[in-house]
Design a protein around this motif. Structure first.
Motif, short mmCIF file in Angstrom:
data_model
loop_
_atom_site.label_atom_id
_atom_site.label_comp_id
_atom_site.label_asym_id
_atom_site.label_seq_id
_atom_site.Cartn_x
_atom_site.Cartn_y
_atom_site.Cartn_z
N GLY A 70 -15.22 -2.18 25.06
CA GLY A 70 -15.59 -1.33 23.93
C GLY A 70 -15.28 0.14 24.17
N GLU A 71 -15.89 0.98 23.37
CA GLU A 71 -15.60 2.40 23.37
C GLU A 71 -16.06 3.13 24.63
N HIS A 74 -14.32 14.61 21.87
CA HIS A 74 -14.11 13.29 22.46
C HIS A 74 -13.80 13.50 23.94
N ALA A 99 -21.73 4.08 19.59
CA ALA A 99 -20.31 3.77 19.83
C ALA A 99 -19.85 2.59 18.99
N ARG A 100 -20.71 1.57 18.88
CA ARG A 100 -20.36 0.41 18.06
C ARG A 100 -20.21 0.80 16.59
N ARG A 109 -19.55 3.70 15.34
CA ARG A 109 -18.40 4.57 15.14
C ARG A 109 -17.10 3.76 15.13
N SER A 110 -16.99 2.79 16.02
CA SER A 110 -15.77 1.97 16.04
C SER A 110 -15.68 1.10 14.79
N TRP A 111 -16.82 0.60 14.31
CA TRP A 111 -16.79 -0.19 13.08
C TRP A 111 -16.41 0.68 11.88
#
Length: 496
Positions: A87-88, A194, A116-117, A119-121
């Motif tokens: 993951g991220e 980032h 993080a989840r 944001r990635s979604w």
């Protein structure tokens, strides 16, 4: 992605990850390297985080694995270590002492993974951003990329993580303080940061090029200011003047002695400066060159770098500023852009020099700030333009001899202040706040311009020929001589 974690988070080392995977493999627990997992290496007798983390992260498809410290091959640990795999957040770890309440320790870990989840979604719901242009990186960055994200133009600046954190913290605080009192922000609005281990990326609004180098000069060679140069710079100088006065303080900046004296000594010992000199002049002795007087066009001679810096050692303490303000640190024309509405905006502030950290980051001498602009009017645009055009030899006549680089009598750039540049210099002095004597401010303006020029002498990717290096060095010595002349003229007047 470490900005989602606490400040104690760090990238795991290759050895730590190897030990971790070996321990997981020995127990048949090697996780999928794409699906996010959290591995908690527990210390004996500690209150396990796993139940709490499993409860919080299970619904998000995140697996939580527990290992005892003895199961890993690395050194014994007195603190619990949490590793993030897949993951991220892949490759990050968080080391923390046992907390009395595992809930207190589990919550920030769970919150970071969930963020993080999400944001990635969320990113998966938007079109993939497209690159729209590349900008020339500065001395403190690896790359500067502009891209369109859902119709918004953004710029990603990639550089060393510490620099990115320092710069974005400073620009955000500055913008917040200005907009809080109804003023326009000085810097592009920050959209995010980032962090990728030792590397960081700042994401900011895209500004439009102001084409100042073309607008400020009357000639293609960038040697003479345009008649309306003062009008072109007026919006930028007005904004700076207001900012300086708003943030003025009566404490001397901790960077003052370094920039007006010590840096000249530090730069000559920089490996980068010495290697750049070798690139241009081979086996010639740098110290011998810096000690030699310079012969200028017309045959006049001025002290070389060594004698000029010795003069600074004696007189700079009496010239240092009594106070300061918030400053940009590098007001070069290419760092002055405009917003989509036409207003001025500045990019790439400089808060440290040669990685020297200090307690008053962002606080400095406005006169030095304006000196960085002065050297951006004479002579650096002309030198850099010649270098970019592959015409560095045109900076000198045919009489230039690389074996005698202290003889700059063939220099074709103007070693003088034109009437327009003198008027611009007076405008810069008026922009600085305070009531210091004009001759002291003028001395610092010249010393600051020389300091800015001396910094270029270490950039071998920019000054790759004897002609460009020598021209930059000649102006360094010339500006220091101008400062000395102003000081001695004032001293002579006081004695009469």
């Amino acid at each position: 992605m470490s900005e989602l974690l606490t400040e104690s988070a760090r990238p795991a080392t290759a050895a730590e990850l190897a030990d971790l995977y070996a321990a997981l493999g020995g127990r048949g627990l090697v996780p999928d390297t794409v699906v996010p997992s959290v591995v908690v290496v527990e210390t004996p007798g500690s209150d396990s985080l796993v139940p709490r983390l499993t409860d919080r992260l299970g619904p998000f498809g995140v697996r939580v694995v527990a290992l005892e410290a003895a199961a890993t091959a690395g050194p014994s640990r007195a603190a619990r270590v949490t590793f993030f795999l897949g993951g991220e957040l892949h490759g990050w770890c968080l080391e923390s002492p046992d907390a009395p309440d595992s809930t207190d320790e589990a919550e920030p870990i769970a919150s970071a993974v969930i963020a993080a989840r999400l944001r990635s979604w969320a990113a998966a719901t938007r079109p993939v951003p497209t690159v729209t242009r590349f900008h020339r990186p500065g001395s403190d960055s690896i790359g500067v990329v502009q891209f369109a994200d859902a119709g918004t133009e953004l710029v990603a600046k990639i550089g060393e993580a510490g620099m990115i954190r320092s710069e974005t913290g400073f620009t955000s605080r500055t913008n917040d303080s200005l907009t809080g009192i109804g003023r326009d922000p000085l810097f592009p609005r920050l959209h995010g940061v980032h962090i990728e281990g030792h590397q960081g990326v700042s994401l900011m609004e895209a500004a439009e090029a102001a084409d100042l180098e073309q607008r400020l000069f009357a000639d293609e060679a960038r040697t003479e200011l345009a008649p309306d140069a003062a009008d072109v710079l007026a919006p930028y100088l007005d904004q700076l003047a207001g900012w300086y006065r708003l943030t003025a303080g009566d404490q001397r900046p901790t960077s003052a002695d370094y920039l007006y004296r010590e840096r000249f000594h530090a730069l000559r010992e920089q490996p980068a400066l010495r290697s750049t000199f070798r690139l241009c002049f081979g086996d010639r002795d740098l110290d011998e060159h810096l000690a030699a007087e310079l012969t200028l066009p017309g045959g006049s001679r001025i002290p070389g770098y060594t004698a000029a810096t010795a003069w600074l050692d004696e007189h700079a303490p009496d010239l240092l500023p009594r106070g300061g303000s918030q400053v940009h640190g590098d007001i070069y024309p290419t760092n002055m852009l405009r917003r989509s509405g036409g207003g001025p905006v500045f990019i790439d502030p400089r808060t440290v020099w040669e990685q020297r950290q200090r307690p008053d980051i962002g606080y400095g001498d406005p006169v030095f700030d304006l000196a960085t602009l002065l050297h951006g009017l004479l002579p650096m645009p002309a030198i850099l333009h010649a270098a970019r055009q592959g015409k560095a030899e045109a900076l000198f006549g045919d009489a230039f001899d690389p074996a005698r680089p202290h003889d700059v009598s063939a220099l074709r750039l103007p070693l003088r202040f034109s009437d327009r540049l003198r008027a611009m210099e007076d405008r810069l002095i008026r922009t600085a706040p305070g009531s210091e004597p004009a001759h002291i401010v003028r001395c610092r303006l010249y010393i600051g311009a020389a300091c800015s020029l001396a910094g270029w002498l270490k950039y071998e990717n920019t000054l790759r020929t004897p002609h460009t290096w020598t021209a930059t060095y000649a102006y360094t010595a010339w500006y220091l001589w101008q400062a000395r002349a102003v000081h001695e003229q004032h001293t002579a007047k006081e004695l009469t």
